[in-house]
Design a protein around this motif. Sequence first.
Motif, PDB file in Angstrom:
ATOM      1  N   VAL A 228       0.831  -1.202   0.000  1.00 40.57           N
ATOM      2  CA  VAL A 228       0.000   0.000   0.000  1.00 40.57           C
ATOM      3  C   VAL A 228       0.866   1.252   0.000  1.00 40.57           C
ATOM      4  CG1 VAL A 228      -1.636   1.344   1.384  1.00 40.57           C
ATOM      5  CG2 VAL A 228      -2.015  -1.101   1.027  1.00 40.57           C
ATOM      6  N   LEU A 229       1.893   1.275   0.839  1.00 38.97           N
ATOM      7  CA  LEU A 229       2.779   2.439   0.879  1.00 38.97           C
ATOM      8  C   LEU A 229       3.474   2.653  -0.461  1.00 38.97           C
ATOM      9  CD1 LEU A 229       4.466   2.053   4.387  1.00 38.97           C
ATOM     10  CD2 LEU A 229       2.828   3.810   3.687  1.00 38.97           C
TER      11      LEU A 229
ATOM     12  N   ARG B 277       0.807  16.313  12.556  1.00 38.77           N
ATOM     13  CA  ARG B 277       0.251  15.284  13.445  1.00 38.77           C
ATOM     14  C   ARG B 277       0.966  13.952  13.328  1.00 38.77           C
ATOM     15  NH1 ARG B 277      -6.169  16.381  12.083  1.00 38.77           N
ATOM     16  NH2 ARG B 277      -6.408  18.288  13.311  1.00 38.77           N
ATOM     17  N   ASN B 278       1.403  13.614  12.115  1.00 43.01           N
ATOM     18  CA  ASN B 278       1.898  12.260  11.874  1.00 43.01           C
ATOM     19  C   ASN B 278       3.305  12.191  11.305  1.00 43.01           C
ATOM     20  OD1 ASN B 278      -0.678  10.749  12.462  1.00 43.01           O
ATOM     21  ND2 ASN B 278      -1.428  12.028  10.797  1.00 43.01           N
ATOM     22  N   GLY B 279       3.968  13.332  11.172  1.00 40.48           N
ATOM     23  CA  GLY B 279       5.312  13.324  10.620  1.00 40.48           C
ATOM     24  C   GLY B 279       6.288  12.525  11.472  1.00 40.48           C
ATOM     25  N   VAL B 280       7.139  11.757  10.815  1.00 37.75           N
ATOM     26  CA  VAL B 280       8.123  10.915  11.493  1.00 37.75           C
ATOM     27  C   VAL B 280       9.516  11.267  10.960  1.00 37.75           C
ATOM     28  CG1 VAL B 280       8.938   8.556  11.885  1.00 37.75           C
ATOM     29  CG2 VAL B 280       6.473   9.025  11.757  1.00 37.75           C
ATOM     30  N   ASP B 281      10.435  11.495  11.870  1.00 38.47           N
ATOM     31  CA  ASP B 281      11.832  11.712  11.496  1.00 38.47           C
ATOM     32  C   ASP B 281      12.469  10.341  11.299  1.00 38.47           C
ATOM     33  OD1 ASP B 281      14.458  12.466  11.158  1.00 38.47           O
ATOM     34  OD2 ASP B 281      14.773  13.026  13.265  1.00 38.47           O
TER      35      ASP B 281
ATOM     36  N   GLY C 190       3.745   8.496   6.132  1.00 45.10           N
ATOM     37  CA  GLY C 190       2.549   7.981   5.482  1.00 45.10           C
ATOM     38  C   GLY C 190       1.963   6.792   6.224  1.00 45.10           C
ATOM     39  N   ALA C 191       2.824   5.905   6.712  1.00 43.08           N
ATOM     40  CA  ALA C 191       2.354   4.748   7.462  1.00 43.08           C
ATOM     41  C   ALA C 191       1.690   5.169   8.767  1.00 43.08           C
ATOM     42  CB  ALA C 191       3.526   3.810   7.744  1.00 43.08           C
ATOM     43  N   ARG C 192       2.303   6.109   9.438  1.00 41.98           N
ATOM     44  CA  ARG C 192       1.723   6.576  10.702  1.00 41.98           C
ATOM     45  C   ARG C 192       0.375   7.253  10.471  1.00 41.98           C
ATOM     46  NH1 ARG C 192       4.393  10.957  14.960  1.00 41.98           N
ATOM     47  NH2 ARG C 192       2.828  10.707  16.588  1.00 41.98           N
TER      48      ARG C 192
END
Length: 387
Positions: free
Chosen positions: A113-114, A190-194, A214-216
């Motif tokens: 999906v990603l 809200r969902n950004g991941v480093d 995107g996954a988060r």
Amino acid sequence: MRFLSPAFAMLLLTTPAHAQCGGDFSAFVTALKPEIRAEGLTARQVDGFLAGVTQDARVLRADRAQSFFRKDFIEFSRLLVSQNRMQAGAANLAKYRAIFDRAEAEYGVSRGVLTAFWGLETDFGAFQGDYNTRDALVTLAHDCRRPELFRPQILAAARLFARGDFDIAGVGAWAGEIGQVQMLPIDIERNGVDGDGDGHVNLRSSPADALLSGARMLQSLGWRAGEPWLQEVIVPEGLDWSKTGLETQLSTADWSERGVRAREGSLARGLKASVVLPMGRKGPAFIAYPNFSVLFEWNQSFAYVTTAAYYATRLLGAPAYQPGTPDPLLSLEDMKALQRALAARGHDVGKVDGILGAMTRTAVQKEQMRLGLPADAWPTLELLRKL
């Protein structure tokens, strides 16, 4: 390419209905400054964020067009799921295996999906849009068509700017989406991941940041780990077509009893699902599991979401679907005539735009039932004539 997510509707609860729009653009920008200042930015940061902001007429034209979504599912999916995209998807699945392992372990979101959204949104980061993101958001907030949707995005972009995660010269999609998987500022906030550990969330240049963010986001929207999303099925000719479509969910056991079977393998056990017919009973047929509906939070177009979901299954080994022999899509003018006829009978089809969206499909199916036609939600000239 994207339609705006239904999640935007939640912003209506927090944005004043009387939010300023229209009028002189410079005055509009000036009026934004105290509102952005109230988000905790210094006066210098506010001035830096708004420096050189301009109204973009291209954005307004793109907002009112979106003719790309008038294609039928077969044409649309064959155009987007090309051999090149299949090969590039396979190569990126292998190249970024470790990132996908992490996405599945931490957020439960399938690598298929990603990769599908990554490929369809930006060709794996190769083309992320050519609209200045800041200018696009301010232009759309100034436009009085949907200011309540875009004004909060300006504030989120300003907050990201203050922490060093928004480039005012950066480009993206016409509606303000940013980066390799095209996320809006509020979603990034809200969902950004480093993902690469550099201290910033950079969806433009970091595949790790983009894919994990995107996954988060999908997890936050309700993605259920370990469950399928879409599967091609074979449906019997005598199926009750009125039961098809996303509004009806039955257990996979119920669908099996009705003669629906997986083209390959078996239906997932213990799940509710819908049978979807993108081009009616004569065309391709799929069973859509709960995760499929989550994808509409990313994009509202039925053809786009079904194509992305199908592409994801192909990347993980599913065969190309059987196209069948569906009736052709109505012409643009016939589709508009149909929408007007449906609206005249009291159905809410949204804007009369010639696009076969979810509301038009629902209305078509209801009228097919009323008229004694096969209720597969696919509009035909016969239905148009009867209306």
